[in-house]
Design a protein around this motif. Structure first.
Motif, PDB file in Angstrom:
ATOM      1  N   ARG A  63       3.484 -12.950   4.192  1.00 34.10           N
ATOM      2  CA  ARG A  63       2.679 -13.122   2.988  1.00 34.10           C
ATOM      3  C   ARG A  63       1.491 -12.168   2.958  1.00 34.10           C
ATOM      4  NH1 ARG A  63       0.246 -18.765   2.886  1.00 34.10           N
ATOM      5  NH2 ARG A  63       2.465 -19.307   2.969  1.00 34.10           N
ATOM      6  N   ILE A  64       0.790 -12.028   4.075  1.00 37.44           N
ATOM      7  CA  ILE A  64      -0.410 -11.192   4.101  1.00 37.44           C
ATOM      8  C   ILE A  64      -0.082  -9.716   3.871  1.00 37.44           C
ATOM      9  CG2 ILE A  64      -2.320 -10.391   5.536  1.00 37.44           C
ATOM     10  CD1 ILE A  64      -2.464 -13.149   6.760  1.00 37.44           C
ATOM     11  N   PRO A  65       0.911  -9.118   4.561  1.00 38.35           N
ATOM     12  CA  PRO A  65       1.241  -7.714   4.250  1.00 38.35           C
ATOM     13  C   PRO A  65       1.702  -7.504   2.815  1.00 38.35           C
ATOM     14  CG  PRO A  65       2.186  -8.355   6.362  1.00 38.35           C
ATOM     15  CD  PRO A  65       1.681  -9.591   5.723  1.00 38.35           C
ATOM     16  N   VAL A  66       2.485  -8.459   2.288  1.00 38.59           N
ATOM     17  CA  VAL A  66       2.931  -8.344   0.891  1.00 38.59           C
ATOM     18  C   VAL A  66       1.745  -8.424  -0.052  1.00 38.59           C
ATOM     19  CG1 VAL A  66       4.249  -9.492  -0.919  1.00 38.59           C
ATOM     20  CG2 VAL A  66       5.257  -9.198   1.345  1.00 38.59           C
ATOM     21  N   PHE A  67       0.803  -9.310   0.245  1.00 32.73           N
ATOM     22  CA  PHE A  67      -0.397  -9.442  -0.594  1.00 32.73           C
ATOM     23  C   PHE A  67      -1.212  -8.147  -0.603  1.00 32.73           C
ATOM     24  CE2 PHE A  67      -4.997 -10.343  -0.499  1.00 32.73           C
ATOM     25  CZ  PHE A  67      -5.167 -10.787  -1.797  1.00 32.73           C
ATOM     26  N   VAL A  68      -1.439  -7.581   0.581  1.00 32.07           N
ATOM     27  CA  VAL A  68      -2.224  -6.345   0.674  1.00 32.07           C
ATOM     28  C   VAL A  68      -1.505  -5.193  -0.017  1.00 32.07           C
ATOM     29  CG1 VAL A  68      -3.191  -4.646   2.255  1.00 32.07           C
ATOM     30  CG2 VAL A  68      -3.362  -7.080   2.791  1.00 32.07           C
ATOM     31  N   LEU A  69      -0.196  -5.075   0.227  1.00 33.67           N
ATOM     32  CA  LEU A  69       0.571  -3.983  -0.379  1.00 33.67           C
ATOM     33  C   LEU A  69       0.601  -4.103  -1.899  1.00 33.67           C
ATOM     34  CD1 LEU A  69       2.358  -1.510   0.191  1.00 33.67           C
ATOM     35  CD2 LEU A  69       4.325  -3.049   0.284  1.00 33.67           C
ATOM     36  N   THR A  70       0.748  -5.312  -2.401  1.00 31.09           N
ATOM     37  CA  THR A  70       0.783  -5.520  -3.851  1.00 31.09           C
ATOM     38  C   THR A  70      -0.566  -5.188  -4.480  1.00 31.09           C
ATOM     39  OG1 THR A  70       2.427  -7.275  -3.560  1.00 31.09           O
ATOM     40  CG2 THR A  70       1.279  -7.179  -5.668  1.00 31.09           C
ATOM     41  N   CYS A  71      -1.657  -5.614  -3.836  1.00 35.79           N
ATOM     42  CA  CYS A  71      -2.992  -5.318  -4.360  1.00 35.79           C
ATOM     43  C   CYS A  71      -3.275  -3.814  -4.384  1.00 35.79           C
ATOM     44  CB  CYS A  71      -4.046  -6.034  -3.534  1.00 35.79           C
ATOM     45  SG  CYS A  71      -4.061  -7.828  -3.757  1.00 35.79           S
ATOM     46  N   LEU A  72      -2.667  -3.074  -3.482  1.00 37.99           N
ATOM     47  CA  LEU A  72      -2.846  -1.629  -3.469  1.00 37.99           C
ATOM     48  C   LEU A  72      -1.949  -0.933  -4.489  1.00 37.99           C
ATOM     49  CD1 LEU A  72      -3.097  -0.922   0.368  1.00 37.99           C
ATOM     50  CD2 LEU A  72      -4.954  -0.923  -1.294  1.00 37.99           C
ATOM     51  N   LEU A  73      -0.723  -1.435  -4.651  1.00 39.89           N
ATOM     52  CA  LEU A  73       0.242  -0.752  -5.507  1.00 39.89           C
ATOM     53  C   LEU A  73       0.021  -1.026  -6.995  1.00 39.89           C
ATOM     54  CD1 LEU A  73       3.606  -1.094  -3.538  1.00 39.89           C
ATOM     55  CD2 LEU A  73       2.187   0.934  -3.837  1.00 39.89           C
ATOM     56  N   VAL A  74      -0.400  -2.242  -7.343  1.00 39.00           N
ATOM     57  CA  VAL A  74      -0.529  -2.592  -8.759  1.00 39.00           C
ATOM     58  C   VAL A  74      -1.525  -1.686  -9.489  1.00 39.00           C
ATOM     59  CG1 VAL A  74      -1.334  -4.394 -10.341  1.00 39.00           C
ATOM     60  CG2 VAL A  74       0.268  -4.967  -8.521  1.00 39.00           C
ATOM     61  N   PRO A  75      -2.738  -1.440  -8.959  1.00 41.24           N
ATOM     62  CA  PRO A  75      -3.638  -0.502  -9.674  1.00 41.24           C
ATOM     63  C   PRO A  75      -3.071   0.910  -9.771  1.00 41.24           C
ATOM     64  CG  PRO A  75      -4.846  -1.790  -8.042  1.00 41.24           C
ATOM     65  CD  PRO A  75      -3.402  -2.042  -7.779  1.00 41.24           C
ATOM     66  N   ILE A  76      -2.398   1.363  -8.706  1.00 46.49           N
ATOM     67  CA  ILE A  76      -1.825   2.715  -8.743  1.00 46.49           C
ATOM     68  C   ILE A  76      -0.748   2.817  -9.820  1.00 46.49           C
ATOM     69  CG2 ILE A  76      -0.518   4.412  -7.421  1.00 46.49           C
ATOM     70  CD1 ILE A  76      -1.907   3.385  -4.917  1.00 46.49           C
TER      71      ILE A  76
END
Length: 317
Positions: free
Chosen positions: A115-128
């Motif tokens: 959950r934590i890696p997916v959360f961090v990756l999603t928060c980084l990818l969505v703005p990009i």
């Protein structure tokens, strides 16, 4: 948990509705005041130099944004999106988005290690991804209006006006993003930037490949001479033919693009639906200890398939 998701959905719906109403109101008001954003700023202040610097600052292109190789692409990418920096709005969207992503990850992914890696990756990818989509739409609008802008410049040149006056006319008559970008080009020419450097800056700010044709045509004409009106007429026709070819390619490849989108989204929608109907259905997979490996392998296979589909539906022309 379901009640929290319901509250989150209501909050997001209210936020989007208010934002849509405000955006609609401000867009309508701006259309009533001026043709493009630059003219609306000049209505508030007659100092063109101050307006020029303010527009570069709000786009993130006010400094030497091509000096640092590491930051170069990021700042240029952001400037080409045309997004105006607003710290409060960005902070609000960031906090709300992070909360929603965490709630969705908590609902869909039981394992905290995943959950934590997916959360961090999603928060980084969505703005990009959001900036990338806004940038792509802005470039598409610019390319669509560029032949019309060249026609306006041609009519001005045919009437005997010099090239800077023709560019200034395009800045006054054309809507965004063409009007604003040509306005910045006109300002740079006014404040002593050479035509070649101003065209290079325009190409960097917009990111459209078709601008390279315009820059080359004007640079060659300035160095060797020739009928500028005829050159711009031929360039306008070339750009329209390119746009027509792009539209044909997009129509032919539409089935493949829709297939790629559907096949990419469908597994996640199916997982969310099964998880909502039967929350314990995937507990055996996660309890086995192989859930993380399975998810990584499946996402990798999907990524390879998406790359193949992307290559199949995107052509060089």
């Amino acid at each position: 948990m379901t009640l929290l998701l319901l509250y989150a959905a209501v909050f997001v719906a209210a936020l989007v509705s208010v934002e849509a109403l405000m955006r609609s109101y401000f867009r309508k008001s701006e259309r009533q005041r001026a043709v493009n954003h630059r003219l609306s700023l000049l209505d508030a202040s007659e100092d063109r130099l101050k307006t020029y610097r303010a527009m570069l600052k709000e786009r993130g292109a006010d400094e030497d944004w091509r000096s640092t190789p590491l930051i170069q692409r990021a700042r240029q990418f952001y400037a080409q999106s045309g997004i105006k920096f607003d710290a409060r709005r960005f902070a609000l969207y960031g906090i709300v988005g992070a909360v929603l992503v965490w709630l969705a990850a908590q609902f869909l992914i039981p394992s905290i290690l995943v959950r934590i890696p997916v959360f961090v990756l999603t928060c980084l990818l969505v703005p990009i991804i959001a900036v990338w989509r806004i940038r792509a739409n802005r470039i598409r609008k610019f390319i669509l209006k560029l032949p019309e802008a060249l026609d306006v410049a041609n009519r001005s040149l045919s009437a005997g006006h010099p090239l800077p006056a023709a560019i200034s006319l395009v800045a006054r008559e054309m809507p965004d993003p063409v009007g604003t970008e040509f306005g910045l080009l006109s300002d740079e020419l006014t404040y002593g930037t050479t035509l070649d450097d101003a065209l290079v800056n325009l190409s960097h700010r917009v990111g459209a490949e078709d601008l390279n044709l315009l820059a080359i045509a004007l640079s060659v004409q300035a160095g060797t001479g020739g009928n500028l009106v005829e050159i711009l007429q031929n360039l306008s026709k070339t750009l329209r033919d390119r746009a027509m070819l792009k539209a044909k390619v997009k129509a032919i490849s539409s089935e493949g693009r829709i297939t790629a989108i559907f096949m990419s989204v469908y597994p996640f929608l199916l997982y969310a639906m099964i998880k909502a109907l039967s929350p314990t259905y995937f507990d055996t997979v996660w309890a086995s200890g192989h859930g993380t490996t399975i998810v990584i392998v499946l996402i990798s296979v999907m990524a390879v398939g998406n790359i193949i589909l992307y290559k199949m539906v995107n052509f060089e022309y």
